[in-house]
Write a protein that holds these residues in place. Sequence first.
Motif, PDB file in Angstrom:
ATOM      1  N   TYR A   1       0.841  -1.201   0.000  1.00  0.00           N
ATOM      2  CA  TYR A   1       0.000   0.000   0.000  1.00  0.00           C
ATOM      3  C   TYR A   1       0.876   1.251   0.000  1.00  0.00           C
ATOM      4  O   TYR A   1       1.851   1.338   0.757  1.00  0.00           O
ATOM      5  CB  TYR A   1      -0.898  -0.006   1.241  1.00  0.00           C
ATOM      6  CG  TYR A   1      -1.705   1.263   1.418  1.00  0.00           C
ATOM      7  CD1 TYR A   1      -2.888   1.460   0.711  1.00  0.00           C
ATOM      8  CD2 TYR A   1      -1.273   2.261   2.291  1.00  0.00           C
ATOM      9  CE1 TYR A   1      -3.619   2.637   0.859  1.00  0.00           C
ATOM     10  CE2 TYR A   1      -2.006   3.429   2.457  1.00  0.00           C
ATOM     11  CZ  TYR A   1      -3.172   3.610   1.733  1.00  0.00           C
ATOM     12  OH  TYR A   1      -3.889   4.768   1.874  1.00  0.00           O
ATOM     13  N   ASN A   2       0.532   2.209  -0.839  1.00  0.00           N
ATOM     14  CA  ASN A   2       1.270   3.470  -0.956  1.00  0.00           C
ATOM     15  C   ASN A   2       2.739   3.212  -1.285  1.00  0.00           C
ATOM     16  O   ASN A   2       3.649   3.771  -0.663  1.00  0.00           O
ATOM     17  CB  ASN A   2       1.137   4.309   0.322  1.00  0.00           C
ATOM     18  CG  ASN A   2       1.649   5.725   0.138  1.00  0.00           C
ATOM     19  OD1 ASN A   2       1.695   6.255  -0.978  1.00  0.00           O
ATOM     20  ND2 ASN A   2       2.035   6.362   1.236  1.00  0.00           N
ATOM     21  N   THR A   3       2.969   2.361  -2.280  1.00  0.00           N
ATOM     22  CA  THR A   3       4.295   2.151  -2.850  1.00  0.00           C
ATOM     23  C   THR A   3       4.151   2.232  -4.372  1.00  0.00           C
ATOM     24  O   THR A   3       3.039   2.264  -4.906  1.00  0.00           O
ATOM     25  CB  THR A   3       4.901   0.787  -2.474  1.00  0.00           C
ATOM     26  OG1 THR A   3       4.405  -0.232  -3.352  1.00  0.00           O
ATOM     27  CG2 THR A   3       4.595   0.405  -1.035  1.00  0.00           C
ATOM     28  N   VAL A   4       5.282   2.231  -5.067  1.00  0.00           N
ATOM     29  CA  VAL A   4       5.250   2.222  -6.531  1.00  0.00           C
ATOM     30  C   VAL A   4       4.882   0.838  -7.056  1.00  0.00           C
ATOM     31  O   VAL A   4       4.351   0.700  -8.149  1.00  0.00           O
ATOM     32  CB  VAL A   4       6.611   2.689  -7.092  1.00  0.00           C
ATOM     33  CG1 VAL A   4       6.703   2.470  -8.601  1.00  0.00           C
ATOM     34  CG2 VAL A   4       6.837   4.161  -6.770  1.00  0.00           C
ATOM     35  N   GLY A   5       5.144  -0.215  -6.274  1.00  0.00           N
ATOM     36  CA  GLY A   5       4.831  -1.580  -6.696  1.00  0.00           C
ATOM     37  C   GLY A   5       6.012  -2.503  -6.491  1.00  0.00           C
ATOM     38  O   GLY A   5       6.628  -2.515  -5.416  1.00  0.00           O
ATOM     39  N   ILE A   6       6.361  -3.249  -7.538  1.00  0.00           N
ATOM     40  CA  ILE A   6       7.413  -4.271  -7.455  1.00  0.00           C
ATOM     41  C   ILE A   6       8.284  -4.184  -8.699  1.00  0.00           C
ATOM     42  O   ILE A   6       7.780  -4.059  -9.811  1.00  0.00           O
ATOM     43  CB  ILE A   6       6.800  -5.685  -7.342  1.00  0.00           C
ATOM     44  CG1 ILE A   6       5.946  -5.793  -6.067  1.00  0.00           C
ATOM     45  CG2 ILE A   6       7.883  -6.752  -7.348  1.00  0.00           C
ATOM     46  CD1 ILE A   6       5.186  -7.118  -5.953  1.00  0.00           C
ATOM     47  N   ASP A   7       9.597  -4.267  -8.511  1.00  0.00           N
ATOM     48  CA  ASP A   7      10.555  -4.346  -9.615  1.00  0.00           C
ATOM     49  C   ASP A   7      11.277  -5.684  -9.592  1.00  0.00           C
ATOM     50  O   ASP A   7      11.672  -6.167  -8.515  1.00  0.00           O
ATOM     51  CB  ASP A   7      11.612  -3.243  -9.517  1.00  0.00           C
ATOM     52  CG  ASP A   7      11.146  -1.930 -10.126  1.00  0.00           C
ATOM     53  OD1 ASP A   7       9.989  -1.857 -10.568  1.00  0.00           O
ATOM     54  OD2 ASP A   7      11.947  -0.970 -10.142  1.00  0.00           O
ATOM     55  N   VAL A   8      11.448  -6.259 -10.782  1.00  0.00           N
ATOM     56  CA  VAL A   8      12.248  -7.479 -10.963  1.00  0.00           C
ATOM     57  C   VAL A   8      13.335  -7.133 -11.973  1.00  0.00           C
ATOM     58  O   VAL A   8      13.037  -6.779 -13.115  1.00  0.00           O
ATOM     59  CB  VAL A   8      11.388  -8.644 -11.485  1.00  0.00           C
ATOM     60  CG1 VAL A   8      12.247  -9.883 -11.708  1.00  0.00           C
ATOM     61  CG2 VAL A   8      10.253  -8.940 -10.516  1.00  0.00           C
ATOM     62  N   ARG A   9      14.592  -7.265 -11.553  1.00  0.00           N
ATOM     63  CA  ARG A   9      15.661  -6.719 -12.395  1.00  0.00           C
ATOM     64  C   ARG A   9      16.756  -7.747 -12.679  1.00  0.00           C
ATOM     65  O   ARG A   9      17.141  -8.511 -11.806  1.00  0.00           O
ATOM     66  CB  ARG A   9      16.268  -5.490 -11.713  1.00  0.00           C
ATOM     67  CG  ARG A   9      17.141  -4.656 -12.633  1.00  0.00           C
ATOM     68  CD  ARG A   9      17.555  -3.370 -11.981  1.00  0.00           C
ATOM     69  NE  ARG A   9      18.315  -2.547 -12.914  1.00  0.00           N
ATOM     70  CZ  ARG A   9      19.008  -1.473 -12.581  1.00  0.00           C
ATOM     71  NH1 ARG A   9      19.021  -1.077 -11.313  1.00  0.00           N
ATOM     72  NH2 ARG A   9      19.673  -0.787 -13.489  1.00  0.00           N
ATOM     73  N   PHE A  10      17.230  -7.732 -13.899  1.00  0.00           N
ATOM     74  CA  PHE A  10      18.358  -8.497 -14.435  1.00  0.00           C
ATOM     75  C   PHE A  10      17.964  -9.940 -14.764  1.00  0.00           C
ATOM     76  O   PHE A  10      17.061 -10.525 -14.181  1.00  0.00           O
ATOM     77  CB  PHE A  10      19.567  -8.462 -13.500  1.00  0.00           C
ATOM     78  CG  PHE A  10      20.104  -7.063 -13.279  1.00  0.00           C
ATOM     79  CD1 PHE A  10      20.534  -6.299 -14.353  1.00  0.00           C
ATOM     80  CD2 PHE A  10      20.164  -6.519 -12.004  1.00  0.00           C
ATOM     81  CE1 PHE A  10      21.027  -5.004 -14.162  1.00  0.00           C
ATOM     82  CE2 PHE A  10      20.660  -5.233 -11.810  1.00  0.00           C
ATOM     83  CZ  PHE A  10      21.085  -4.476 -12.891  1.00  0.00           C
TER      84      PHE A  10
END
Length: 495
Positions: free
Chosen positions: A370-379
Amino acid sequence: MVNMYLFSVGVIFHFIALFMVVLGLKFFVSSEIPLPIFAEKTKQNINNNYPSIAQFISPTLSEISSWQQNIEYGFKIDPLKWQGVGANATKISSRLVQNKISVSSVSQLINALKSVKPGQVIELQPGIYEIKKYKVNIYEAGIPSFPIRIIAKKLGEVVIKLKGEGFVVDQPYWQFENLYLIGNCHTNHSSCEHAFHVVGKGSNVVFKNNIFQDFNAAIKVNGLNGDYPDNGKVLGNTFYNTSARETANPVTPIDLMHANNWQVSSNFIFDFIKAGGNKVSYGAFFKGGSINGEFSRNLVMCNANLKSDSVAIGLSLGGGGSPDKWHRDNNAFEHANGIIRNNIIMHCANDVGIYINKGKNTLISHNILYNTVGIDVRFKESSVVFNQNILSGRVLGRDNGEFYMTNNLVMSRTWLTAAEPLNEIFQAPTNGNFIWIDKFKELISYESSNKHVDFCGYMVDANYLGAFFDEKFCLDKVNLTNPNRQFKYSDVDEK
């Protein structure tokens, strides 16, 4: 000649400015970040890396970032009065203390650490223990059936003030319970690195029902000389800072490198803001080629008592990365076989709630963001399965990161103000009340998952979406049934 020079300089300057605008717009579109959050992140980047042009661009970016809908946690948190997830002063240990060494001074504690034997308990008597040594060593190893414990009878009765490296745990089977540890560095935050540095042979360590205040990395874990402190547990503790950390050093309350099979469960982690250096912090991460780590049933608030525009990220596998030469067993990944399950992560408004950086075979299941940009998965080393999470924002694969999604509820935030759509389905999520609004209850049922304990502490083997099974939610786990909670702002609507 002068006019020609000025004309050429002007053309070049405008070309560079146009190029930066185009590049920025391209990144904005690809990142799927609302405009005001993008403006704030861009401003921070320019201020840190391009100070010569910051004075010209930052004011405009500040104006755009001000368009963001203001969402703040509405209570003032006092960890000793807190009665939710994390350390709890009302909990009384039912374990019988036998074969104990009773200490009431710093000198007695230091001597006890030198003489204690497997199976013994060092019990600290009520008081303040101000340790002025840069690090505190231990000498004896516990054994599986007879660990060595350092305890207080009740949380809050014993306060330990530390500087530097804190307790260096380089022997196995030690346990720490009911301690209130404070970083005693008011003028130089870089001098309060750790409360505990778990290193080398310090395997099978347990931290339970402790409060960690004002450290950069309260629990730091890493291998040494080919030995690794595997199989640790961090259970039911509270981590926080009373001010933003004025340091360029890493700020991550639980900072783990190399070690395998760590469980971080039922902790409350909040206000881990970094004001110096790159101004990027994490609530907790596993990295350095480690495997089989678990984050479960934690409550993470990047901003609670504190408010900051710095970038704070909730939970991560990989963190900001580490050099390949530092990875355990020369692993290409930062972490493998990690689990992030049944956590609530909130008020990380300027970046993602979960960040996977070279996280191989990762499961992200039953979380609420809640109240975040979401989720990043990198590389390309990252491979992630998402199932039955609820979040606002987006899930984004970056730099060839791969993920697979089944049965999640992902609600986009408005691009102009970053308005929070989860306010439409839960009663008062800004203050931790995630009771479903009646007309949205049909969203909670999806495919069954493996049997596990949900955020509320119930063993579940049934259909549900999000961090908890019971549609009524466990208000006690977020302190909302505590009569001693105190509003931070008079205009907050209590629900």
